[in-house]
Design a protein around this motif. Structure first.
Motif, PDB file in Angstrom:
ATOM      1  N   UNK A 117       0.844  -1.211   0.031  1.00 49.49           N
ATOM      2  CA  UNK A 117       0.035   0.127  -0.102  1.00 49.49           C
ATOM      3  C   UNK A 117       0.808   1.246  -0.118  1.00 49.49           C
ATOM      4  N   UNK A 215       6.631   5.492   3.471  1.00 50.11           N
ATOM      5  CA  UNK A 215       5.564   6.096   4.540  1.00 50.11           C
ATOM      6  C   UNK A 215       4.928   5.107   5.446  1.00 50.11           C
ATOM      7  N   UNK A 218      -1.786   3.880   7.588  1.00 45.51           N
ATOM      8  CA  UNK A 218      -2.499   3.905   8.612  1.00 45.51           C
ATOM      9  C   UNK A 218      -3.523   2.763   8.616  1.00 45.51           C
ATOM     10  N   UNK A 220      -6.663   2.666   9.052  1.00 42.73           N
ATOM     11  CA  UNK A 220      -7.808   3.056   7.943  1.00 42.73           C
ATOM     12  C   UNK A 220      -7.674   2.184   6.759  1.00 42.73           C
ATOM     13  N   UNK A 221      -6.330   2.598   6.350  1.00 46.09           N
ATOM     14  CA  UNK A 221      -6.049   2.022   4.814  1.00 46.09           C
ATOM     15  C   UNK A 221      -5.880   0.653   4.821  1.00 46.09           C
ATOM     16  N   UNK A 224      -9.385  -1.009   5.052  1.00 44.41           N
ATOM     17  CA  UNK A 224      -9.840  -0.846   3.540  1.00 44.41           C
ATOM     18  C   UNK A 224      -9.277  -1.580   2.588  1.00 44.41           C
ATOM     19  N   UNK A 225      -7.988  -1.878   2.588  1.00 49.03           N
ATOM     20  CA  UNK A 225      -7.415  -2.577   1.528  1.00 49.03           C
ATOM     21  C   UNK A 225      -7.990  -4.091   1.153  1.00 49.03           C
ATOM     22  N   UNK A 228     -11.500  -3.521  -0.362  1.00 47.47           N
ATOM     23  CA  UNK A 228     -11.296  -2.865  -1.924  1.00 47.47           C
ATOM     24  C   UNK A 228     -11.082  -4.149  -2.970  1.00 47.47           C
ATOM     25  N   UNK A 229     -10.167  -4.717  -2.437  1.00 48.56           N
ATOM     26  CA  UNK A 229      -9.287  -5.824  -3.307  1.00 48.56           C
ATOM     27  C   UNK A 229     -10.289  -7.031  -3.592  1.00 48.56           C
TER      28      UNK A 229
ATOM     29  N   UNK B  30      -4.726  -1.668 -10.196  1.00 50.81           N
ATOM     30  CA  UNK B  30      -4.905  -1.905  -8.628  1.00 50.81           C
ATOM     31  C   UNK B  30      -3.558  -0.822  -8.144  1.00 50.81           C
ATOM     32  N   UNK B  33      -5.472   2.452  -7.804  1.00 49.64           N
ATOM     33  CA  UNK B  33      -6.444   2.255  -6.746  1.00 49.64           C
ATOM     34  C   UNK B  33      -5.590   2.650  -5.522  1.00 49.64           C
ATOM     35  N   UNK B  34      -4.402   1.914  -5.292  1.00 46.51           N
ATOM     36  CA  UNK B  34      -3.598   1.892  -4.212  1.00 46.51           C
ATOM     37  C   UNK B  34      -3.037   3.498  -3.878  1.00 46.51           C
ATOM     38  N   UNK B  37      -5.170   5.520  -1.716  1.00 45.05           N
ATOM     39  CA  UNK B  37      -5.050   5.090  -0.257  1.00 45.05           C
ATOM     40  C   UNK B  37      -4.843   6.159   0.697  1.00 45.05           C
ATOM     41  N   UNK B  38      -3.965   6.951   0.681  1.00 47.27           N
ATOM     42  CA  UNK B  38      -3.696   7.913   1.438  1.00 47.27           C
ATOM     43  C   UNK B  38      -4.958   9.072   1.886  1.00 47.27           C
ATOM     44  N   UNK B  40      -7.904   7.710   2.116  1.00 44.20           N
ATOM     45  CA  UNK B  40      -8.634   7.199   3.106  1.00 44.20           C
ATOM     46  C   UNK B  40      -8.255   7.430   4.632  1.00 44.20           C
ATOM     47  N   UNK B  41      -6.752   7.213   4.642  1.00 41.00           N
ATOM     48  CA  UNK B  41      -5.818   7.696   5.889  1.00 41.00           C
ATOM     49  C   UNK B  41      -6.233   8.985   6.535  1.00 41.00           C
ATOM     50  N   UNK B  44     -10.028   9.158   7.689  1.00 37.80           N
ATOM     51  CA  UNK B  44     -10.085   8.451   8.989  1.00 37.80           C
ATOM     52  C   UNK B  44      -9.567   9.436  10.050  1.00 37.80           C
ATOM     53  N   UNK B  48     -11.620  10.724  13.382  1.00 36.46           N
ATOM     54  CA  UNK B  48     -11.043  10.554  14.663  1.00 36.46           C
ATOM     55  C   UNK B  48     -10.863  11.921  15.436  1.00 36.46           C
TER      56      UNK B  48
END
Lengths: 390, 120
Positions: A117, A215, A218, A220-221, A224-225, A228-229, B30, B33-34, B37-38, B40-41, B44, B48
């Motif tokens: 990710x 990096x 998180x 949450x990622x 979610x992974x 999603x996959x 894919x 899509x990835x 993803x940041x 989504x972080x 979230x 929080x």
């Protein structure tokens, strides 16, 4: 009196398997013993090779002739397979494609997809390192195998045991023994197969490239992974959805933080039971009369070709990527895209570390390594769909 | 389902080409899509921050089991404060265990070699 004793002894001997031992059995017993030796002495995939090697040995110790007079002598293990006993159901677990998805569940529960990710650019290496599948497929076709058989042989190059079993059972179930043995054996031998190819295709300077720290991903990622996959794979690759869905379920159990018990069971106790069943089922298919032929030898050779070409294409893909990237990547991580988690990533790390002891590539190599699992699944899914076995 | 590709060498070549190129495109998708993803972080993290603070964890009661290391540290600090010199806690046990004769014997034994005081 002595004559009678001799007759009794002969009759007794005929009831055992000793008189039916063939040279083929002896060869296969040696093959099984070599597997057990490799596992114990060299630590090559001991969890798999001990079980496969042991059941290979037992499957080749002939028993009394079959119920039919003059019938073939088969081992006690194969008797049980035939009679519907424990090993019969072990094999059925593989044949009915129950075992491979359960293995993927355990693998998912053990795997941290964070490196994949964190650096999405490297997922391309998961496709690049699969040229071996197609080289082996074409060569297998040239050797006279049917296209379905060639596809099953090619998938050895995906370096993913459960996926190789899954595709083989759909395309050419009669080749399960040699294909699974070749796949697992070469995965165990990766530390010997890959480094010469990697060194041949890279310069010393390339092998010494260090990469920036990734990096932090998180929670949450990571949650979610898998969701999603799973959706993407079920939408676009139904033929391999059972495997990837279970992989993602196992990973969700691990990452969600509220099902620790289930994740622990999937990655621990359940995984161990499944591995035991799988190894015995594979080993029991290695009886000399079915296993010892030219086709097996060809499959084993083609498997090696697939691994060599897969490793090479991964490294070359990484070098091509470097032509376009500002932050260069170490091309050694390209070979990890072949899958075989985490052995291939460890090989990349070790080879780089030998060149530069301060270079720790393992985390970077895990990204393409995990992407390789998806690469194999996608290749297998397309194969199954185009060959009408989806 | 019927196979789409003919069972020939040409079929093998076509199958390989479609599969290899197709895998590249799909895995690249894919990757795309990835790459998102940041986001989504970040979402979230924003949730929080907005969420009300979780109720404070109940304070540890006297009955709650405590970490041995922490207990040793507290006892050592108390003894240090009382005696005015550093001490080492060798053993902790309830006072109602053992009989008086055994306690006397242990006291004499411990006193004989003064545990806690290094020779060097």
């Amino acid at each position: 009196m002595i004559e009678q004793f001799g007759l009794f002894f002969q009759a007794l001997l005929a009831q055992t398997g000793a008189v039916h031992l063939s040279w083929g059995n002896v060869v296969m017993i040696l093959v099984g013993a070599t597997m057990v030796w490799l596992a114990i002495a060299k630590h090559y995939e001991p969890l798999l090779l001990v079980g496969i090697g042991f059941s290979c040995i037992v499957a080749n110790v002939p028993g009394p002739p079959d119920d039919v007079p003059g019938g073939q002598a088969i081992s006690a293990l194969l008797y049980v397979v035939k009679e519907g006993g424990l090993f019969h159901y072990a094999y059925e677990g593989v044949a009915k494609l129950i075992i491979p998805p359960l293995i993927f569940l355990g693998v998912g529960a053990m795997t941290d997809f964070g490196p994949m990710i964190a650096n999405p650019r490297l997922v391309i290496l998961g496709a690049g390192a699969h040229l071996g599948i197609f080289v082996a497929l074409i060569l297998a076709k040239l050797c006279g195998f049917t296209l379905a058989e060639a596809g099953a042989i090619g998938i050895i190059g995906g370096a993913d045991g459960p996926m190789a079993i899954f595709v083989t059972m759909k395309l050419a179930p009669h080749l399960l023994g040699p294909i699974s043995v070749a796949a697992y054996s070469y995965m165990a031998l990766m530390p010997l197969i890959q480094p010469p190819v990697m060194r041949l295709l890279t310069t010393k300077a390339e092998r010494q490239i260090t990469m920036k720290q990734l990096r932090t991903v998180s929670k949450a990622e990571k949650i979610a992974f898998p969701i999603v996959i799973a959706v993407i794979v079920n939408l676009f690759f139904p033929p391999v959805a059972p495997l990837i869905t279970m992989l993602m379920l196992g990973n969700l159990l691990k990452e969600c933080g509220v099902t620790e018990r289930l994740a622990k069971t999937a990655a621990g106790g359940l995984m161990n039971v499944i591995v035991l069943v799988l190894t015995v089922a594979i080993g029991s298919t290695m009886a000399a009369d079915k296993f010892l032929n030219w086709n097996t030898l060809l499959i084993v050779l083609l498997g090696l070709v697939a691994f060599v070409f897969g490793t090479a294409s991964g490294v070359i893909t990484a070098k091509v990527m470097n032509l376009f990237l500002k932050d260069k990547i170490n091309p050694l991580i390209g070979s990890a895209g072949i899958a075989s988690v985490p052995i291939a990533a460890r090989v990349s790390h070790i080879v780089a570390n030998q060149e530069n002891p301060k270079n720790f590539l393992i985390y970077h190599a895990m990204g393409p390594n995990l992407a390789g699992v998806f690469g194999t699944a996608i290749s297998g899914g397309i194969l199954l769909a185009l060959l009408g076995a989806g | 389902m019927q196979p789409i590709i003919p069972d020939t060498l040409e079929g093998a070549l076509i199958l390989s080409l479609i599969d290899f190129v197709g895998s590249f495109f799909i895995i690249a998708a894919i990757g795309v899509v990835l790459a998102g993803f940041p986001l989504i972080g970040r979402i979230a993290a924003r949730f929080e921050k907005r969420a009300p603070a979780a109720p404070a964890a109940p304070a540890a009661t006297e009955d709650a089991p405590q970490d041995d290391g922490e207990l040793v540290a507290v006892l050592a600090a108390a003894a240090h404060a009382t005696l005015g010199r550093p001490v080492r806690i060798v053993r902790i046990e309830p006072t109602n265990v053992g009989d008086a004769w055994a306690a006397e014997g242990r006291l004499a034994h411990h006193g004989s070699h003064q545990p806690g005081r290094g020779r060097g």
